[in-house]
Design a protein around this motif. Sequence first.
Motif, PDB file in Angstrom:
ATOM      1  N   GLU A 177       0.816  -1.218   0.000  1.00 24.94           N
ATOM      2  CA  GLU A 177       0.000   0.000   0.000  1.00 24.94           C
ATOM      3  C   GLU A 177       0.851   1.270   0.000  1.00 24.94           C
ATOM      4  OE1 GLU A 177      -2.399  -3.217   2.106  1.00 24.94           O
ATOM      5  OE2 GLU A 177      -0.322  -2.530   2.161  1.00 24.94           O
ATOM      6  N   LEU A 178       2.109   1.170   0.413  1.00 24.48           N
ATOM      7  CA  LEU A 178       2.974   2.342   0.507  1.00 24.48           C
ATOM      8  C   LEU A 178       3.776   2.511  -0.786  1.00 24.48           C
ATOM      9  CD1 LEU A 178       3.831   4.695   2.297  1.00 24.48           C
ATOM     10  CD2 LEU A 178       5.634   3.258   3.227  1.00 24.48           C
ATOM     11  N   ASP A 179       3.112   3.102  -1.767  1.00 24.02           N
ATOM     12  CA  ASP A 179       3.772   3.410  -3.033  1.00 24.02           C
ATOM     13  C   ASP A 179       4.088   4.902  -3.067  1.00 24.02           C
ATOM     14  OD1 ASP A 179       1.338   4.676  -3.561  1.00 24.02           O
ATOM     15  OD2 ASP A 179       0.664   3.144  -4.970  1.00 24.02           O
ATOM     16  N   SER A 180       4.615   5.384  -4.182  1.00 18.99           N
ATOM     17  CA  SER A 180       5.036   6.790  -4.247  1.00 18.99           C
ATOM     18  C   SER A 180       3.880   7.764  -4.015  1.00 18.99           C
ATOM     19  CB  SER A 180       5.722   7.078  -5.576  1.00 18.99           C
ATOM     20  OG  SER A 180       4.855   6.802  -6.653  1.00 18.99           O
ATOM     21  N   MET A 181       2.714   7.449  -4.524  1.00 18.70           N
ATOM     22  CA  MET A 181       1.558   8.330  -4.300  1.00 18.70           C
ATOM     23  C   MET A 181       1.124   8.306  -2.831  1.00 18.70           C
ATOM     24  SD  MET A 181       1.104   9.961  -6.993  1.00 18.70           S
ATOM     25  CE  MET A 181      -0.390  10.790  -6.522  1.00 18.70           C
ATOM     26  N   ALA A 182       1.214   7.145  -2.213  1.00 22.85           N
ATOM     27  CA  ALA A 182       0.845   7.031  -0.801  1.00 22.85           C
ATOM     28  C   ALA A 182       1.821   7.800   0.079  1.00 22.85           C
ATOM     29  CB  ALA A 182       0.783   5.572  -0.389  1.00 22.85           C
TER      30      ALA A 182
END
Length: 82
Positions: free
Chosen positions: A36-41
Amino acid sequence: MDTQKQVLRILDEVLSLDGRSASFTRDTALLGAIPELDSMAVVSLITALEEQLGISVEDDEIEGATFATVGALSDFVQARLP
């Protein structure tokens, strides 16, 4: 409430972890380990930390190591608290 608990609460909220963060420790890996922790997040997480904790994060302060573990992120936030 201590900084790590606040960070975990915000992580859970922003990433929609449905309480999974309750089992996280300082050593829990974040970036690259939690899908869930991608660049957008990361952007959403920084915004939430700023708004909810009253901190300010400059673009040049953001690096991957900050999001490596719960402890690293908590220390980063603690250093910016008023």
